[in-house]
Design a protein around this motif. Structure first.
Motif, PDB file in Angstrom:
ATOM      1  N   LYS A   1       0.773  -1.212   0.102  1.00 56.87           N
ATOM      2  CA  LYS A   1      -0.202   0.070  -0.106  1.00 56.87           C
ATOM      3  C   LYS A   1       0.896   1.394   0.044  1.00 56.87           C
ATOM      4  CE  LYS A   1      -4.005   0.063   1.826  1.00 56.87           C
ATOM      5  NZ  LYS A   1      -5.269   0.163   2.837  1.00 56.87           N
ATOM      6  N   ALA A   2       1.961   1.183   0.735  1.00 56.16           N
ATOM      7  CA  ALA A   2       2.704   2.339   0.765  1.00 56.16           C
ATOM      8  C   ALA A   2       3.195   2.776  -0.594  1.00 56.16           C
ATOM      9  CB  ALA A   2       4.385   1.948   1.749  1.00 56.16           C
ATOM     10  N   LEU A   3       3.709   1.579  -1.588  1.00 50.81           N
ATOM     11  CA  LEU A   3       4.282   1.886  -2.874  1.00 50.81           C
ATOM     12  C   LEU A   3       2.924   2.269  -3.820  1.00 50.81           C
ATOM     13  CD1 LEU A   3       6.671  -1.129  -3.072  1.00 50.81           C
ATOM     14  CD2 LEU A   3       7.168   1.205  -2.959  1.00 50.81           C
ATOM     15  N   ASP A   4       1.735   1.715  -3.639  1.00 51.75           N
ATOM     16  CA  ASP A   4       0.744   2.183  -4.076  1.00 51.75           C
ATOM     17  C   ASP A   4       0.615   3.896  -3.875  1.00 51.75           C
ATOM     18  OD1 ASP A   4       0.176  -0.215  -5.095  1.00 51.75           O
ATOM     19  OD2 ASP A   4      -1.390  -0.799  -3.918  1.00 51.75           O
ATOM     20  N   ILE A   5       0.744   4.159  -2.656  1.00 53.85           N
ATOM     21  CA  ILE A   5       0.597   5.725  -2.356  1.00 53.85           C
ATOM     22  C   ILE A   5       1.753   6.477  -3.141  1.00 53.85           C
ATOM     23  CG2 ILE A   5       0.742   7.368  -0.454  1.00 53.85           C
ATOM     24  CD1 ILE A   5      -0.608   5.301   1.111  1.00 53.85           C
ATOM     25  N   VAL A   6       2.983   5.937  -3.180  1.00 54.13           N
ATOM     26  CA  VAL A   6       3.839   6.723  -3.872  1.00 54.13           C
ATOM     27  C   VAL A   6       3.399   6.901  -5.432  1.00 54.13           C
ATOM     28  CG1 VAL A   6       6.288   6.309  -4.775  1.00 54.13           C
ATOM     29  CG2 VAL A   6       5.757   5.645  -2.496  1.00 54.13           C
ATOM     30  N   HIS A   7       3.061   5.639  -6.031  1.00 53.32           N
ATOM     31  CA  HIS A   7       2.513   5.850  -7.356  1.00 53.32           C
ATOM     32  C   HIS A   7       1.285   6.707  -7.468  1.00 53.32           C
ATOM     33  CE1 HIS A   7       4.744   2.932  -9.815  1.00 53.32           C
ATOM     34  NE2 HIS A   7       5.126   2.267  -8.523  1.00 53.32           N
TER      35      HIS A   7
END
Length: 345
Positions: free
Chosen positions: A28-34
């Protein structure tokens, strides 16, 4: 750094704050980055602490949150849920940079500063609650890297002490953020006019860290000329993440950035006279016209000449000069724009 390039060009630098909205999941953290990159954010920000570096594992009355979103949580338990595991940091940083964003973190103790130095962060943010942590501010300032300090709750003297602490280290790269540390923040407590006063009092650029719901405050801040806006981002309000109540979801964040960029375009530059887009309209201003057939030798009167649209005739400033004193030099048909050749010498 993109931050200083933007400041030179009077463009607002947008920081997307992830905070605890990753819900403890690296995916989810990486989805927020994207999501932040897709929205057009300039920088992805996280916070570097653990429950043990920000407080102690104590469940007595002083450590209990008594009001607000996190009412009845003990500080240690709250930060255990909200923190970003340090082993994620390099991965998040690299992903953000791969997507064209800069990376920023808020350290909350000396060990966090050392950790962030080791992974090569380019600049730092001090949180509002830590503006009174003078040793931490000094430690960060001594890295020589640019600093952003949020000023929620801070008195004028507290802000001045923080600014002076930074400058005594020789570090002149400092930006303050107007902030209200209420979650979420009511419009009535934003007091954005303080931004202008802060710039005058402390002699450094002043941006906005915004915890209000929606984007109205951010657009108003851009109109005041802020160089930075920091806003929390989440994937969806339905996720009920720890900071979701005062975060923008990915679509709202994208719309905010669109509105910010359009506000910047609207502010434009100091200019007078018609713009290129107004050229067609310019022809439809007023000028002097014959509004009746006028015979040669006839006196100009309010009945036979008027100021009307379009702008083909003489300027309206000559109306009083003509009325009841000047005569037509020739026959002038109805609807003719007046020229100097129509006036007897």
């Amino acid at each position: 750094m993109k931050l200083f390039e933007y400041m030179n060009n009077k463009k607002t630098y947008i920081i997307a704050e992830m905070s605890g909205n990753h819900d403890g999941k690296i995916e989810k953290a990486l989805d927020i980055v994207h999501a932040a990159a897709d929205a057009g954010a300039d920088c992805l920000k996280i916070q570097t602490y653990t429950a043990d570096t920000i407080t102690i594992n104590c469940h007595t009355e002083p450590f209990l949150v008594k009001t607000g979103l996190w009412q009845n949580d003990y500080l240690y338990d709250l930060y255990t849920k909200a923190y970003t595991p340090w082993e994620w940091t390099k991965t998040i940083k690299e992903e953000a940079e791969k997507l064209g964003m800069e990376f920023l973190s808020t350290p909350f103790d000396f060990t966090a500063v050392d950790f962030l130095e080791n992974i090569g962060v380019g600049f730092y943010k001090i949180a509002s609650f830590e503006i009174v942590d003078i040793p931490l501010i000094r430690k960060v300032a001594e890295t020589g890297k640019p600093m952003i300090i949020s000023c929620g709750m801070a008195s004028e003297d507290e802000i001045r002490e923080a600014v002076e602490t930074v400058k005594k280290t020789g570090n002149e790269n400092l930006i303050l953020l107007k902030c209200c540390s209420a979650y979420p923040t009511n419009y009535s407590t934003m007091n954005l006019r303080t931004i202008i006063d802060m710039k005058e009092k402390f002699g450094v650029p002043v941006g906005l860290s915004d915890h209000s719901i929606g984007t109205l405050t951010d657009i108003a801040a851009v109109a005041l000329g802020v160089p930075i806006i920091e806003k929390h981002i989440c994937l969806s309000k339905e996720d009920k993440t720890i900071d979701g109540a005062f975060s923008l979801d990915k679509d709202e964040f994208k719309q905010m950035i669109t509105d910010v960029r359009n506000t910047e375009l609207s502010l434009g530059r100091v200019t007078y006279g018609p713009s290129e887009d107004e050229a067609q309209s310019y022809a439809h201003r007023r000028s002097l016209f014959a509004v009746k057939d006028i015979k040669a030798g006839e006196v100009f009167t309010p009945e036979n000449i008027r100021s009307i649209r379009p702008a083909c005739g003489l300027h309206t400033r000559y109306y009083d000069y003509f009325i009841n004193s000047k005569k037509a030099s020739r026959d002038i048909p109805f609807g003719t724009p007046l020229t100097w050749d129509d006036v007897e010498k």
